[in-house]
Write an enzyme that holds these catalytic residues in place. Sequence first.
Site, PDB file in Angstrom:
ATOM      1  N   GLU A 187       0.761  -1.050   0.565  1.00 34.91           N
ATOM      2  CA  GLU A 187      -0.019  -0.082  -0.031  1.00 34.91           C
ATOM      3  C   GLU A 187       0.964   1.074   0.329  1.00 34.91           C
ATOM      4  O   GLU A 187       0.886   2.305   1.072  1.00 34.91           O
ATOM      5  CB  GLU A 187      -1.046  -0.329   1.201  1.00 34.91           C
ATOM      6  N   GLU A 392      -5.806  -6.996   1.451  1.00 45.63           N
ATOM      7  CA  GLU A 392      -6.547  -7.193   2.958  1.00 45.63           C
ATOM      8  C   GLU A 392      -7.381  -6.377   2.943  1.00 45.63           C
ATOM      9  O   GLU A 392      -8.123  -5.403   1.899  1.00 45.63           O
ATOM     10  CB  GLU A 392      -5.769  -5.758   3.364  1.00 45.63           C
TER      11      GLU A 392
END
Length: 499
Positions: A187, A392
């Site tokens: 990320e 996720e």
Amino acid sequence: MNKKILSMLTIILALASSGRCSNVYSRKDFPKGFSFGAGASAYQWEGAVDEDGRKPSVWDTFVHSRNQDNGDITSDGYHKYKEDVQLMVETGLDAYRFSISWSRLIPNGRGPVNPKGLQFYKNFIDLLVSNGIQPHVTLYHYDHPQDLEDEYGGWLNRRSIEDFTAYADVCFREFGNHVKFWTTINEANIYTLGSYNDGLLPPGHCSSRSRCSSGNSSTEPYIVGHNLLLAHASASRLYKQKYKDIQGGSVGFSVFTIGFAPTSSKNDEIAVQRAKAFYFGWMLGPLTYGDYPDEMKRIVGSRLPLFTEEESALVKGSSDFLGVIHYLATSVTSVTHVESQREPNFYTDMGISMKFIGNYTSFDYAIVPWAMEAVLEYIKESYGNPPVYILENGTPMKQNLQDTPRIEFLHAYIGAVLKSIRKGSDTRGYFVWSFMDLYELLSGYEYSFGLYYVNFSDPRRKRTPKLSAHWYSAFLKDNTTFLGSQVTAQLQSRFSSSY
Ligand SMILES: *[C@@H]1O[C@H](CO)[C@@H](O)[C@H](O)[C@H]1NC(C)=O
Ligand SMILES: *[C@@H]1O[C@H](CO)[C@@H](O)[C@H](O)[C@H]1NC(C)=O
Ligand SMILES: *[C@@H]1O[C@H](CO)[C@@H](O)[C@H](O)[C@H]1NC(C)=O
Ligand SMILES: *[C@@H]1O[C@H](CO)[C@@H](O)[C@H](O)[C@H]1NC(C)=O
């Protein structure tokens, strides 16, 4: 009525009253080859921070200097990995996502490989594969080797590109016979903002001298974002040149995604477009088209680094798949930034204010599966429908075995993924965050995301399945759906026999 049956009924009722019963699906509805898994990251799961030659990462230094909760022992995965692989098998995972600790493998960040670190990852990966669990490996999950941070300022310096590529080379060479899915940077967008715009995460840089001892929120996020893209692209090129033909894997990049909804006015709708350009386009623009979005270039001006033609060509098309991290939705209000009033930062450049849907301060994430659908639709439409892995998704709660709200959350979001696939999204996998309770980067041990409970007061760090682990397992084994009394009975017997 016993407690287990009562809790099962609670689930059934919760799902019924939330109106999601119309959303019946089973694992069989997903395309063949779709992977379901769960995940963790090195610093959050391994513990053993000063064992067997590992040296500190910026996380160790940061949390210790602030006297915060830390990952010194956490779930003790370094010692308990065999037991954990067994739990993965019992749960029925197809795949497991984890990260490699750079400073465990190469303690100084550059130079000699630590044989014990190498052996640990080899053992872990071999055990996963021999149990039929596909490893999805993230190379960089926030944990920069402290030595490189001290030596030249980590990601702020272009030298990190070369060092990252050399580290990736070791990983590809040593683990690539078994690992087919590599994510370079975890990320990257939110990492950069948290670490260099807001100063919340190590190395804790921002412009405010009351909060951060160094940093510049006007410039550093863009410099670091740029270097991360180049480091990813460099590692990806190396893989293609040296390993792909033999190993046949793929290399992806991952971004944190938010479902953006306009608050009310037309201006807010325009602000949502701007938010997407900044939040997603910052990384996905270069990866897909070789450059930052025009709107971003116009607003950020000379603070946004330029890609040379060569770099642009290197970055463009360098991600074989996109890793999507998804938890949150916000409503977006347009904010006009008055240039002279304040030094700009990423958020004032973006020109919006965001209000989280749910209660972010109390870690109470709203169940808004439209956000997942919106993200996947936007990626499909704006970035050429790349292969996507949801790396996720999950929800935090106080540690609790009876985590019915987590089941509701996961059920709703997995349903949203299925809907998106039916509308043409090329999503190929889904990973629950997290497989077990861990040291959480933002909340320490106060809130956790795990399917398995870890007793952090127990020196043995005993793991116990939560209700959500039983639910996910039943889903993965296609042992149930949430409709019909027959199924209810099945679930009841499953749950009552397991506790
Ligand atoms: C950040 O960098 C800009 C451009 O170099 C400079 O004008 C500004 O004063 C810097 N801010 C801080 C807090 O150092
Ligand atoms: C969010 O949670 C915090 C902590 O529990 C509470 O103080 C606050 O009032 C909540 N905010 C909203 C908007 O519900
Ligand atoms: C956690 O472990 C401690 C120490 O072994 C024990 O006293 C406690 O009962 C355990 N808690 C739970 C919820 O199992
Ligand atoms: C399905 O669940 C039932 C009830 O818990 C259990 O007896 C059975 O073994 C499960 N089947 C599989 C394939 O796991």
